[in-house]
Motif scaffolding. Structure first.
Motif, PDB file in Angstrom:
ATOM      1  N   ALA A 146      -4.957  -0.747  14.910  1.00  0.00           N
ATOM      2  CA  ALA A 146      -5.252  -1.673  13.817  1.00  0.00           C
ATOM      3  C   ALA A 146      -5.446  -3.107  14.694  1.00  0.00           C
ATOM      4  CB  ALA A 146      -4.366  -1.584  12.787  1.00  0.00           C
ATOM      5  N   ASP A 147      -5.920  -4.186  13.699  1.00  0.00           N
ATOM      6  CA  ASP A 147      -6.124  -5.630  13.963  1.00  0.00           C
ATOM      7  C   ASP A 147      -4.894  -6.157  13.624  1.00  0.00           C
ATOM      8  OD1 ASP A 147      -8.585  -4.937  14.886  1.00  0.00           O
ATOM      9  OD2 ASP A 147      -9.455  -5.575  13.093  1.00  0.00           O
ATOM     10  N   THR A 148      -4.288  -5.898  12.508  1.00  0.00           N
ATOM     11  CA  THR A 148      -3.213  -6.412  11.946  1.00  0.00           C
ATOM     12  C   THR A 148      -2.452  -5.068  10.984  1.00  0.00           C
ATOM     13  OG1 THR A 148      -4.054  -7.178   9.816  1.00  0.00           O
ATOM     14  CG2 THR A 148      -3.993  -8.574  11.520  1.00  0.00           C
ATOM     15  N   TRP A 149      -1.126  -5.271  10.876  1.00  0.00           N
ATOM     16  CA  TRP A 149      -0.369  -4.070  10.049  1.00  0.00           C
ATOM     17  C   TRP A 149       0.907  -4.947   9.746  1.00  0.00           C
ATOM     18  CZ3 TRP A 149       4.227  -1.614  10.788  1.00  0.00           C
ATOM     19  CH2 TRP A 149       4.916  -1.692  12.156  1.00  0.00           C
ATOM     20  N   GLY A 150       1.725  -4.128   8.771  1.00  0.00           N
ATOM     21  CA  GLY A 150       2.910  -4.897   8.336  1.00  0.00           C
ATOM     22  C   GLY A 150       3.383  -3.736   7.315  1.00  0.00           C
ATOM     23  N   VAL A 151       4.297  -4.346   6.547  1.00  0.00           N
ATOM     24  CA  VAL A 151       5.259  -3.564   5.395  1.00  0.00           C
ATOM     25  C   VAL A 151       5.330  -4.422   4.228  1.00  0.00           C
ATOM     26  CG1 VAL A 151       7.117  -2.323   4.912  1.00  0.00           C
ATOM     27  CG2 VAL A 151       6.456  -2.337   7.170  1.00  0.00           C
ATOM     28  N   THR A 152       5.150  -4.172   3.101  1.00  0.00           N
ATOM     29  CA  THR A 152       5.453  -4.602   1.756  1.00  0.00           C
ATOM     30  C   THR A 152       6.377  -3.814   0.928  1.00  0.00           C
ATOM     31  OG1 THR A 152       3.064  -6.008   1.943  1.00  0.00           O
ATOM     32  CG2 THR A 152       4.309  -5.847  -0.219  1.00  0.00           C
ATOM     33  N   GLU A 153       7.258  -4.753   0.801  1.00  0.00           N
ATOM     34  CA  GLU A 153       8.493  -3.983  -0.103  1.00  0.00           C
ATOM     35  C   GLU A 153       7.902  -3.891  -1.626  1.00  0.00           C
ATOM     36  OE1 GLU A 153      11.212  -2.404   1.128  1.00  0.00           O
ATOM     37  OE2 GLU A 153      10.515  -3.419   3.176  1.00  0.00           O
ATOM     38  N   ARG A 154       8.317  -2.913  -2.219  1.00  0.00           N
ATOM     39  CA  ARG A 154       7.936  -2.985  -3.705  1.00  0.00           C
ATOM     40  C   ARG A 154       9.136  -2.545  -4.708  1.00  0.00           C
ATOM     41  NH1 ARG A 154       2.895   0.907  -4.296  1.00  0.00           N
ATOM     42  NH2 ARG A 154       4.568   2.322  -5.412  1.00  0.00           N
ATOM     43  N   ALA A 155       9.055  -2.722  -6.005  1.00  0.00           N
ATOM     44  CA  ALA A 155       9.836  -2.509  -6.735  1.00  0.00           C
ATOM     45  C   ALA A 155      10.568  -0.991  -6.436  1.00  0.00           C
ATOM     46  CB  ALA A 155       9.707  -2.558  -8.176  1.00  0.00           C
ATOM     47  N   VAL A 156       9.628   0.108  -6.307  1.00  0.00           N
ATOM     48  CA  VAL A 156      10.117   1.096  -5.935  1.00  0.00           C
ATOM     49  C   VAL A 156       9.562   1.716  -4.727  1.00  0.00           C
ATOM     50  CG1 VAL A 156      10.316   3.788  -6.512  1.00  0.00           C
ATOM     51  CG2 VAL A 156      10.646   1.878  -8.316  1.00  0.00           C
ATOM     52  N   GLY A 157      10.147   1.667  -3.491  1.00  0.00           N
ATOM     53  CA  GLY A 157       9.380   2.305  -2.157  1.00  0.00           C
ATOM     54  C   GLY A 157       8.914   0.973  -1.422  1.00  0.00           C
ATOM     55  N   LYS A 158       8.028   1.315  -0.642  1.00  0.00           N
ATOM     56  CA  LYS A 158       7.219   0.209   0.419  1.00  0.00           C
ATOM     57  C   LYS A 158       5.973   0.649   0.418  1.00  0.00           C
ATOM     58  CE  LYS A 158       8.960   2.815   4.230  1.00  0.00           C
ATOM     59  NZ  LYS A 158       9.485   3.855   3.424  1.00  0.00           N
ATOM     60  N   THR A 159       5.265  -0.378   0.739  1.00  0.00           N
ATOM     61  CA  THR A 159       3.813  -0.208   1.178  1.00  0.00           C
ATOM     62  C   THR A 159       3.449  -0.308   2.854  1.00  0.00           C
ATOM     63  OG1 THR A 159       2.915  -0.404  -0.894  1.00  0.00           O
ATOM     64  CG2 THR A 159       1.143  -0.746   0.802  1.00  0.00           C
TER      65      THR A 159
END
Length: 138
Positions: free
Chosen positions: A117-130
């Motif tokens: 991937a050119d970029t990647w990351g993690v985003t927290e959510r109200a329930v879980g993560k993306t």
């Protein structure tokens, strides 16, 4: 009244069972969607997208699984000829980690995502993560 139902052509969102079968289906859906967007199965872009989805989906069903809950695949064509891949799972209490044991059989998925991937990351959510990744489409 004749209402039209429209589906955005630049996005695919699908909930899948948090099982190995669901992870395989995520990869297949990705290949089919990229082909529909003009990137046939035998192209580097399609292959790269399928590999990234395979790794993120495998992590979602292995480490992000909560019994009775699905995971979600989302593909977005963004301006600038970029594909954003998002895999969301309901497990927010487990942090992502790289391989600890260089001779171990597991734990290299995020290394592959980093390389592909050119970029990647993690985003927290109200329930879980993306967990998301961006790859160039051209």
């Amino acid at each position: 009244m004749n209402a039209e139902i429209s589906t955005p052509t630049d996005e695919l969102t699908q909930r899948l069972s948090a099982t190995p079968r669901g992870a395989r289906l995520a990869r297949r859906l990705t290949g089919a969607q990229l082909a529909e967007w003009g990137h046939p199965h035998d192209t580097d872009v399609n292959d790269t997208a399928q590999h990234v989805v395979a790794e993120l989906a495998a992590n979602a069903v292995t480490h992000g699984r909560v019994p009775g809950r699905d995971f979600e695949l989302r593909l977005l064509r963004l301006p600038g000829n970029t594909l954003r891949i998002e895999v969301s799972d309901p497990r927010g209490d487990r942090r992502l980690r790289y391989v600890d044991d260089e001779y171990g059989e597991h734990g290299r998925g995020l290394i592959l995502v980093t390389l592909l991937a050119d970029t990647w990351g993690v985003t927290e959510r109200a329930v879980g993560k993306t967990v998301w990744a961006g790859i160039g489409l051209g």
